[in-house]
Design a protein around this motif. Structure first.
Motif, PDB file in Angstrom:
ATOM      1  N   UNK A 234      62.916  17.499  37.321  1.00  0.00           N
ATOM      2  CA  UNK A 234      61.926  17.208  38.361  1.00  0.00           C
ATOM      3  C   UNK A 234      60.944  16.276  37.914  1.00  0.00           C
ATOM      4  N   UNK A 235      59.900  17.000  36.803  1.00  0.00           N
ATOM      5  CA  UNK A 235      58.713  16.276  36.733  1.00  0.00           C
ATOM      6  C   UNK A 235      58.699  14.794  36.957  1.00  0.00           C
ATOM      7  N   UNK A 236      60.196  14.684  35.008  1.00  0.00           N
ATOM      8  CA  UNK A 236      60.371  13.386  35.264  1.00  0.00           C
ATOM      9  C   UNK A 236      60.935  12.249  36.391  1.00  0.00           C
ATOM     10  N   UNK A 237      61.677  13.043  37.762  1.00  0.00           N
ATOM     11  CA  UNK A 237      62.120  12.061  38.797  1.00  0.00           C
ATOM     12  C   UNK A 237      60.433  11.545  39.462  1.00  0.00           C
ATOM     13  N   UNK A 238      60.017  12.595  39.480  1.00  0.00           N
ATOM     14  CA  UNK A 238      58.442  12.156  40.865  1.00  0.00           C
ATOM     15  C   UNK A 238      57.750  11.237  39.922  1.00  0.00           C
ATOM     16  N   UNK A 239      57.676  11.217  38.230  1.00  0.00           N
ATOM     17  CA  UNK A 239      56.399  10.238  37.337  1.00  0.00           C
ATOM     18  C   UNK A 239      57.514   9.069  37.828  1.00  0.00           C
ATOM     19  N   UNK A 244      57.267   3.885  40.645  1.00  0.00           N
ATOM     20  CA  UNK A 244      57.805   2.293  41.709  1.00  0.00           C
ATOM     21  C   UNK A 244      56.577   2.200  42.348  1.00  0.00           C
ATOM     22  N   UNK A 245      56.171   3.271  43.089  1.00  0.00           N
ATOM     23  CA  UNK A 245      54.987   2.843  43.516  1.00  0.00           C
ATOM     24  C   UNK A 245      53.786   2.426  43.607  1.00  0.00           C
ATOM     25  N   UNK A 246      53.458   1.989  42.037  1.00  0.00           N
ATOM     26  CA  UNK A 246      52.511   1.599  41.428  1.00  0.00           C
ATOM     27  C   UNK A 246      53.131   0.201  41.296  1.00  0.00           C
ATOM     28  N   UNK A 247      54.231  -0.074  40.828  1.00  0.00           N
ATOM     29  CA  UNK A 247      54.410  -1.390  40.385  1.00  0.00           C
ATOM     30  C   UNK A 247      55.221  -2.252  42.179  1.00  0.00           C
ATOM     31  N   UNK A 261      65.145   2.753  45.627  1.00  0.00           N
ATOM     32  CA  UNK A 261      64.970   3.414  44.143  1.00  0.00           C
ATOM     33  C   UNK A 261      64.754   4.762  44.641  1.00  0.00           C
ATOM     34  N   UNK A 262      63.804   4.782  45.187  1.00  0.00           N
ATOM     35  CA  UNK A 262      63.300   5.905  45.501  1.00  0.00           C
ATOM     36  C   UNK A 262      64.509   7.229  46.485  1.00  0.00           C
ATOM     37  N   UNK A 263      65.059   6.785  46.570  1.00  0.00           N
ATOM     38  CA  UNK A 263      66.004   7.641  47.616  1.00  0.00           C
ATOM     39  C   UNK A 263      67.026   7.663  46.378  1.00  0.00           C
ATOM     40  N   UNK A 266      65.248  11.033  44.315  1.00  0.00           N
ATOM     41  CA  UNK A 266      65.042  11.926  45.284  1.00  0.00           C
ATOM     42  C   UNK A 266      67.081  12.305  45.063  1.00  0.00           C
ATOM     43  N   UNK A 267      68.266  11.460  45.469  1.00  0.00           N
ATOM     44  CA  UNK A 267      69.702  11.964  45.491  1.00  0.00           C
ATOM     45  C   UNK A 267      70.149  13.066  44.147  1.00  0.00           C
ATOM     46  N   UNK A 268      69.562  12.722  43.256  1.00  0.00           N
ATOM     47  CA  UNK A 268      69.689  13.447  41.538  1.00  0.00           C
ATOM     48  C   UNK A 268      68.940  14.414  41.553  1.00  0.00           C
ATOM     49  N   UNK A 269      67.820  14.863  42.345  1.00  0.00           N
ATOM     50  CA  UNK A 269      68.034  16.398  42.576  1.00  0.00           C
ATOM     51  C   UNK A 269      68.373  17.340  42.874  1.00  0.00           C
TER      52      UNK A 269
END
Length: 269
Positions: A234-239, A244-247, A261-263, A266-269
């Protein structure tokens, strides 16, 4: 005294004599000379063969009439045929009758019941007798007789040994014969057995060394391991979403690309 050939051996000698048109007596005398070296060489003095001469396996032939090539060819042919028969075992001596002491051979011989040797001799305090027909070598030193199994060696040469247990050395078709590698049939020194160790000696000499216990890592319960793995995932996904937000903020990704990309993450969680 010459030994007596077996009936089959004598017939082979007669056949060679007839082949070359030489008397049986001359070929028999030549055979005795060849038997001394197991067919590898002969030094003879036979009138029918030109008197004195020498022959050696491999090509050397010398006769009294050195310019008589026909005589050389004759001697070489005779010796070659007889040599082949000797080395094939087709010419052998008869076993000698047993003497009063139950042993074969001449009364008083030192090699026992081995029969008639191909060659005998002595150097210094060592005597030897070679029996190529039965693959035996007898050596007498200081009154002690040792009999070796010569295996596939055809012993044809004897020399003076420099060092070692015996004062004589032997050569065969393989070169120098290592007596230490030949099996001993009789005589020789018996191998010494190690002295048994008493139980009290074993107990006195044993030193016990304490062995430290081997530390083992505690085994994590399966449920605990799963929780740890899920948290890291989970930490890896949120990281990745934060990156991506920074980009997106830098204008590298559009808002639509960022959302897609975010969706997906998140679908991988």
């Amino acid at each position: 005294m010459n030994a007596i050939f077996t009936d089959a051996s004598f017939q082979n000698i007669v056949n060679v004599a007839n082949k070359y048109g030489i008397s049986t007596n001359a070929v028999t005398d030549l055979t005795y000379c060849l038997m001394n070296s197991n067919g590898t060489m002969a030094q003879f003095n036979i009138p029918e063969l030109g008197g004195g001469g020498q022959w050696m396996q491999g090509g050397m032939t010398m006769v009294g009439d050195m310019f008589n090539n026909n005589l050389k060819y004759l001697v070489d042919g005779l010796c070659t045929d007889l040599s082949n028969l000797i080395q094939q075992g087709a010419i052998q001596y008869k076993p000698l009758p047993k003497t009063a002491n139950g042993q074969g051979g001449f009364a008083g011989n030192w090699w026992g019941n081995l029969g008639f040797p191909n060659s005998t001799g002595s150097q210094n305090d060592t005597s030897y007798a070679i029996f190529n027909g039965i693959h035996r070598l007898a050596i007498q030193q200081n009154g002690k007789v040792t009999i070796f199994d010569t295996l596939d060696h055809n012993i044809g040469g004897v020399g003076q040994q420099q060092g070692g247990n015996y004062s004589v050395s032997f050569t065969s078709q393989y070169g120098n014969v290592d007596l230490g590698s030949l099996p001993i049939v009789s005589g020789g020194n018996e191998p010494q057995q190690p002295a048994p160790v008493q139980n009290n000696e074993i107990q006195n000499n044993v030193v016990e060394t304490p062995v430290a216990p081997i530390a083992q890592d505690p085994i994590q319960p399966a449920e605990s391991n799963n929780n740890v793995n899920n948290s890291a995932f989970e930490e890896d996904i949120f990281g990745k979403i934060e990156k991506l937000a920074g980009l997106k903020d830098k204008g590298i990704l559009s808002t639509e690309e960022f959302e897609n990309k975010k969706i997906d993450l998140l679908n991988r969680l």
